[in-house]
Scaffold this active site. Sequence first.
Site, PDB file in Angstrom:
ATOM      1  N   GLY A 362      -9.357   1.057 -47.755  1.00 10.71           N
ATOM      2  CA  GLY A 362      -8.601   2.251 -48.114  1.00 10.71           C
ATOM      3  C   GLY A 362      -7.728   2.003 -49.317  1.00 10.71           C
ATOM      4  N   PRO A 363      -7.160   3.046 -49.878  1.00  7.79           N
ATOM      5  CA  PRO A 363      -6.306   2.901 -51.066  1.00  7.79           C
ATOM      6  C   PRO A 363      -5.028   2.143 -50.751  1.00  7.79           C
ATOM      7  CG  PRO A 363      -6.265   5.160 -50.243  1.00  7.79           C
ATOM      8  CD  PRO A 363      -7.311   4.455 -49.462  1.00  7.79           C
ATOM      9  N   GLY A 365      -1.236   1.164 -50.014  1.00 11.15           N
ATOM     10  CA  GLY A 365      -0.099   1.840 -49.413  1.00 11.15           C
ATOM     11  C   GLY A 365      -0.393   2.651 -48.172  1.00 11.15           C
ATOM     12  N   VAL A 366      -1.616   2.572 -47.611  1.00  3.78           N
ATOM     13  CA  VAL A 366      -1.916   3.364 -46.409  1.00  3.78           C
ATOM     14  C   VAL A 366      -1.643   2.578 -45.127  1.00  3.78           C
ATOM     15  CG1 VAL A 366      -3.594   4.834 -47.560  1.00  3.78           C
ATOM     16  CG2 VAL A 366      -4.368   2.716 -46.492  1.00  3.78           C
ATOM     17  N   GLY A 367      -1.241   1.311 -45.248  1.00  6.43           N
ATOM     18  CA  GLY A 367      -0.823   0.560 -44.064  1.00  6.43           C
ATOM     19  C   GLY A 367      -1.861  -0.372 -43.487  1.00  6.43           C
ATOM     20  N   SER A 686     -20.747  12.851 -59.483  1.00  8.18           N
ATOM     21  CA  SER A 686     -20.188  13.970 -58.721  1.00  8.18           C
ATOM     22  C   SER A 686     -19.555  15.043 -59.596  1.00  8.18           C
ATOM     23  CB  SER A 686     -19.160  13.446 -57.707  1.00  8.18           C
ATOM     24  OG  SER A 686     -18.049  12.883 -58.368  1.00  8.18           O
ATOM     25  N   LYS A 729     -11.186  13.149 -51.638  1.00 10.93           N
ATOM     26  CA  LYS A 729     -11.186  14.252 -52.609  1.00 10.93           C
ATOM     27  C   LYS A 729     -10.526  15.499 -52.026  1.00 10.93           C
ATOM     28  CE  LYS A 729     -15.340  12.604 -55.013  1.00 10.93           C
ATOM     29  NZ  LYS A 729     -16.754  12.860 -55.316  1.00 10.93           N
TER      30      LYS A 729
END
Length: 804
Positions: A362-363, A365-367, A686, A729
């Site tokens: 995941g990106p 800072g998401v924990g 995309s 997105k």
Amino acid sequence: MEHASSTQSEKIETLPLVPLRDVVVFPYTMIPFVVGRKSSLLAVEKALAGEKRIFLATQRDAKIDDPKPEEINAIGTIANIVQSLKLPNGNIKLLVEGSLRGKVVEIRQEEGYLTARLEPVEHKVELTPEVETEMGKVVSLFEKYVKLSPNLPYETMISTIRVSEPGRLTDTIAAHVQVGMEEKQNLLETFNPAERLSILATLIDGEIEKLRVDRRIHQRVKKQMEKAQKEYYLNEKMKAIQQELGRKDEKVNEIEELKEKIAAAKMPKEALEKAMQELKRLEVMPPVSAEATVSRNYLDWLISVPWHKRSKEIRDLDFAEKVLNEDHYGLEKIKERIVEFLAVRRLVKQKNMKGSILCFVGPPGVGKTSLAQSIARATGRKFVRVSLGGVRDEAEIRGHRRTYIGAFPGQVIQMMKKAGTKNPIFLLDEVDKMSMDFRGDPSSALLEVLDQEQNSTFLDHYLDTEFDLSQVMFICTANITHPIPPALRDRMEILRLAGYTLFEKISIAQRFLIPKQLKNHGLDAKKFSFEEDTIRDVIEKYTREAGVRNLERELASVCRKLARRVVREGKDYGFTVKPEHMSEFLGVPRYRPAISDKKNEIGIATGLAWTEVGGEILTTEATLMKGRGKLMLTGKLGDVMQESAQAALSYIRSRSQLLGIDEDFYRKYDIHIHVPEGAIPKDGPSAGITMATALASLLTKTPIRGDVAMTGEITLRGKVLPIGGVKEKVLAAHRLGVRTIILPRDNEKDLADIPEDIQKLLDFRLVDTMDEVLQIAMEREVPPKVDKEFDKDVNKGLPGSVTH
């Protein structure tokens, strides 16, 4: 000048023949040997029954038991049998004295033994000054040889140098010099004594040099041994003195202590054998030597690694859920997976259960990292972490071999020692940021660590013994998966953590971030608070991220300013942070208002993009200029994105008649497509429908709705193909105020990952073709009139459907 005479007796003798192995008998010398071969025993018995004369010749190959006549040297020695002794096993021990050289004329087989018809050879030489000089040289060399040789007594030299006849001197010395069989046979076959003196001098000179080298080596070894013996003696003396004084020897004490620790470590058999072997080596080493330090360090590592110690695992599902909810908001799928893991642990026997290998993607800072710590707390296990970002040396994983100075185990074993148990939660952070160079590929070394079928026998180069990692729960973290090698990715269960929604971020700030920052800055939570609208403003105007790291940073900045006020105003000071205070605390807003304020414009379409830090809005602009049909693409677009633009243009050209566009537009005008934020590289398929929509809007002069965002790949026939990163997105679109989102119909399954509260606020339009996209995205209906027959012809690819 030498005068020599060779005498070969005209009388040809016939004597019993005994072939010798690895022995050359010279005239004038006595030599004992044992006869054991049947044919040789018969020959000896024949000689003993007669005049006790026998012919001794060396066979060419000592390995042959029954040599043929051609395998026996033609020159040998006629010898007299001085003594014979029959041994209990049937062999005969002989003492013979060489008499004369003999030259074989013929060898015959007689009743089980060999006989030789031979001519006795006797060679005389006059004692000229040259011969005497050569004799003196040989005697001098032989004296040196005897002094250096440990196997020859001094009496041998005395008896030899008294010989005055050259032939007898050379034969006597040749018998005592330890040279090869070929050299000795060559001396025997050299009849001229003067020539033998010259050959013998060369041989002895070479042997003296060898003995000198041997002596130097021996003296060096002797010195080293004397030093070791001296140290041993002094150590033993020190022990005795200390024992007399009533003290215990420190080294003995250390060895006993190590033995106790090895026994307490409960190592596997292989590790125990290595530990005991190393302990024995340490016992005989001087305490202050470098080797002793290496051995001591190795034993310390073997002892300190947790071979059997385990953490008592908490398997209470309610407790686990409580801990996970206390530490993290949302992340329901991850929490569900952890609770499932604990449920399985309760049902499966301990010895049959292997550890899990998860990968949180995941990106930032998401924990991801903090979630691993929560799992450790929920399961009652120890937690250890290794950061793999920038690691490029295989030895970081597997360790260095002990042959290197300063060698240490790899990070895996080091962290296992730090954990102190064999079943910790082991976090491999930033696994996607490893690299490789000439020192090896650490990702390949991780293949064994993260394979449940192999990691029970993990081999660290330093420990050099198998270590069981099968009960470790490995958790990896990554921002993206494509840099991870496929073989490594295949070994992990990948769990994706998308970015947080606005509501989730507000809840996280209220429940976790604000209390944490107030505590860190010494502020009383009862006196200081943040309104919900304030948090919303910080999120929308001062941060733009998938996680909450920057949000926490901004809240910390506000808390620092509040702490400054407390110091100035006094401890009784309190404050509620409201939206109107944000400019004072954080300055001018960094980001513009949401996209919902955006106007409908011609040639400007809003696309959606996936990045390593979450989803983003991708505005696409198109403009028309007079020219010759050139397509210009700017904004640092990758190859795939440029090809998508070409496909979009080809689609528009193929539909020009239906769209009401001049069919020759591409000959009259240049088209420029630009994607802003040109310094940032962009790529992927995309954006295909976004660029096609911008082109259609430009050429039909129809504005595009500002509240619509889209994503999807376009084909030349106008089909809309599925894409990835839908959740990221959609969250980005929601974060920026978009209300209508166009998605490929094949991505309908991905909507299940979108939180329900977000789905209720958004209007998802699922499409199959580009015509549907234009109907939704344009301000007014395009095309105004659909010619079904024309559409059918284009899709079939019939020639003439478009005028060129």
